[in-house]
Scaffold this active site. Structure first.
Site, PDB file in Angstrom:
ATOM      1  N   GLY A  48       0.347  -1.116  -0.189  1.00  0.00           N
ATOM      2  CA  GLY A  48       0.198  -0.163   0.018  1.00  0.00           C
ATOM      3  C   GLY A  48       1.035   1.237  -0.198  1.00  0.00           C
ATOM      4  O   GLY A  48       0.505   2.498   0.332  1.00  0.00           O
ATOM      5  N   TRP A  50       2.033   2.710  -3.013  1.00  0.00           N
ATOM      6  CA  TRP A  50       2.205   3.955  -3.682  1.00  0.00           C
ATOM      7  C   TRP A  50       0.528   4.006  -3.148  1.00  0.00           C
ATOM      8  O   TRP A  50       0.504   5.491  -3.468  1.00  0.00           O
ATOM      9  CB  TRP A  50       1.935   2.404  -5.457  1.00  0.00           C
ATOM     10  CG  TRP A  50       3.252   3.048  -5.218  1.00  0.00           C
ATOM     11  CD1 TRP A  50       4.550   2.897  -4.290  1.00  0.00           C
ATOM     12  CD2 TRP A  50       3.711   3.105  -6.897  1.00  0.00           C
ATOM     13  NE1 TRP A  50       5.821   2.849  -5.644  1.00  0.00           N
ATOM     14  CE2 TRP A  50       5.290   2.249  -7.020  1.00  0.00           C
ATOM     15  CE3 TRP A  50       3.167   2.372  -8.176  1.00  0.00           C
ATOM     16  CZ2 TRP A  50       5.806   2.253  -8.152  1.00  0.00           C
ATOM     17  CZ3 TRP A  50       3.957   2.821  -9.180  1.00  0.00           C
ATOM     18  CH2 TRP A  50       5.215   2.337  -9.281  1.00  0.00           C
ATOM     19  N   ASP A  68      -4.822  -6.266  -5.697  1.00  0.00           N
ATOM     20  CA  ASP A  68      -3.761  -7.113  -5.328  1.00  0.00           C
ATOM     21  C   ASP A  68      -4.400  -8.609  -4.839  1.00  0.00           C
ATOM     22  O   ASP A  68      -5.610  -8.214  -4.827  1.00  0.00           O
ATOM     23  CB  ASP A  68      -3.152  -6.699  -4.111  1.00  0.00           C
ATOM     24  CG  ASP A  68      -1.216  -7.246  -4.368  1.00  0.00           C
ATOM     25  OD1 ASP A  68      -0.938  -6.286  -4.762  1.00  0.00           O
ATOM     26  OD2 ASP A  68      -1.706  -8.346  -4.213  1.00  0.00           O
ATOM     27  N   ASP A  86      -7.552 -11.405  -8.979  1.00  0.00           N
ATOM     28  CA  ASP A  86      -6.339 -10.827 -10.065  1.00  0.00           C
ATOM     29  C   ASP A  86      -7.094 -10.049 -11.364  1.00  0.00           C
ATOM     30  O   ASP A  86      -8.131 -10.093 -11.798  1.00  0.00           O
ATOM     31  CB  ASP A  86      -6.200 -12.564 -10.812  1.00  0.00           C
ATOM     32  CG  ASP A  86      -5.382 -12.639 -11.711  1.00  0.00           C
ATOM     33  OD1 ASP A  86      -5.247 -12.021 -12.548  1.00  0.00           O
ATOM     34  OD2 ASP A  86      -4.921 -14.055 -11.884  1.00  0.00           O
ATOM     35  N   ASP A 111       3.371  -1.638 -10.078  1.00  0.00           N
ATOM     36  CA  ASP A 111       4.837  -1.762  -9.622  1.00  0.00           C
ATOM     37  C   ASP A 111       5.225  -3.266  -9.207  1.00  0.00           C
ATOM     38  O   ASP A 111       5.923  -3.812  -8.335  1.00  0.00           O
ATOM     39  CB  ASP A 111       5.290  -0.787  -7.524  1.00  0.00           C
ATOM     40  CG  ASP A 111       6.461  -0.892  -7.867  1.00  0.00           C
ATOM     41  OD1 ASP A 111       7.545  -0.453  -9.062  1.00  0.00           O
ATOM     42  OD2 ASP A 111       7.108  -0.608  -6.686  1.00  0.00           O
ATOM     43  N   LYS A 151       6.127  -0.934 -14.260  1.00  0.00           N
ATOM     44  CA  LYS A 151       7.991  -1.350 -14.050  1.00  0.00           C
ATOM     45  C   LYS A 151       8.271  -2.258 -14.824  1.00  0.00           C
ATOM     46  O   LYS A 151       7.208  -3.261 -15.067  1.00  0.00           O
ATOM     47  CB  LYS A 151       7.647  -1.747 -12.241  1.00  0.00           C
ATOM     48  CG  LYS A 151       9.434  -2.507 -12.105  1.00  0.00           C
ATOM     49  CD  LYS A 151       9.944  -2.474 -10.396  1.00  0.00           C
ATOM     50  CE  LYS A 151       8.579  -2.656  -9.809  1.00  0.00           C
ATOM     51  NZ  LYS A 151       9.337  -3.512  -8.931  1.00  0.00           N
TER      52      LYS A 151
END
EC number: 2.1.1.166
Length: 257
Positions: A48, A50, A68, A86, A111, A151
């Site tokens: 958490g 971000w 998540d 998902d 990320d 990322k």
């Protein structure tokens, strides 16, 4: 202790859930991503960090949604919605779409990283796969002009993926925030200005001018996309050539036959 190791201690002192919070802060400073009132979606948001940074940036008038597979503990100091699921499954996408609303998201960030095997080429390929999944979600959720951050590990497939992202945004840049660890191969792709254009520069087509803009230019629509056509009047059907394409609208010139 190196400067980069200090991010862990700083996160504890300042109440952030992970040192990764500073990566988003630095990416935001670099690319002007987060603004008051924005709707932000964080993919792979646990634990958490971000979400905290995004919530601080968008303020009370904004919306922050994290998704998540792992449970994300409530962020009591922030009004953040979390979805456990998902992101590649339709059920989770449905909840995401409902949380974002019809206006779409202003920013989608990710990320996510794969479980590391220690085999560089495999870890790179898995990171690109995750990044593509995040990109797919971003294309579905982002409003015109919205931004995307993801990322990905450096490697042979990075350039091809970057080209895919570049086709969907006004421009793309690669960033390495100072908070990334020295030994890490991670970089972040930042897509600015989600494109929704149904035309491309150089396209020639016949359109009917439907209305007049505030500056006096004629306005035509191509599959819902707005084109400004100087020197035309409502009701005219003309041949045009597209000169410039922006996320929400474009410019064309009348072609004299």
């Amino acid at each position: 202790m190196s400067g980069k190791d200090d991010y862990y201690n700083r996160s504890k002192q300042q109440g952030y859930r992970s040192r990764a919070s500073y990566k988003l802060k630095q990416l935001d400073e670099d690319a002007d991503l987060l603004s008051p009132g924005d709707t932000v979606v964080d993919l792979g948001a646990a634990p958490g960090g971000w979400l905290q940074v995004a919530a601080e940036a968008v303020g009370e008038g904004g919306t922050v949604i994290g998704v998540d597979l792992q449970r994300i503990d409530d962020l009591e100091e922030h009004d953040v919605e979390t979805i456990r699921g998902d992101m590649t499954e339709e059920r989770t996408r449905h909840y995401l779409r409902e949380a974002v609303g019809e206006s779409g998201a202003d920013v989608v960030v990710s990320d996510m990283a794969p479980n590391m095997t220690g085999e560089y080429s495999l870890d790179h390929a898995r990171s690109v796969h995750l990044a593509r999944q995040a990109f797919d979600v971003a294309e579905e959720l982002l409003a015109p002009g919205g931004d995307f951050v993801v990322k990905v590990f450096q490697g042979e497939d990075l350039d091809a993926f970057r080209d895919e992202v570049a086709e969907a945004f006004e421009y793309v840049k690669t960033a390495s925030p100072p908070a990334s660890r020295d030994a890490s191969s991670e970089v972040y792709l930042i897509g600015k200005g989600r494109m929704t254009a149904t035309v491309a520069v150089g396209d020639r087509l016949e359109v009917t001018v439907e209305e007049r803009g505030e500056e006096g230019d004629g306005i035509a629509y191509v599959d819902g996309y707005t084109l400004f056509v100087p020197g035309t009047d409502p009701g005219e059907t003309v041949e045009i050539e597209v000169q410039d394409v922006k996320p929400r609208f474009g410019f064309a010139e009348r072609v004299e036959s």
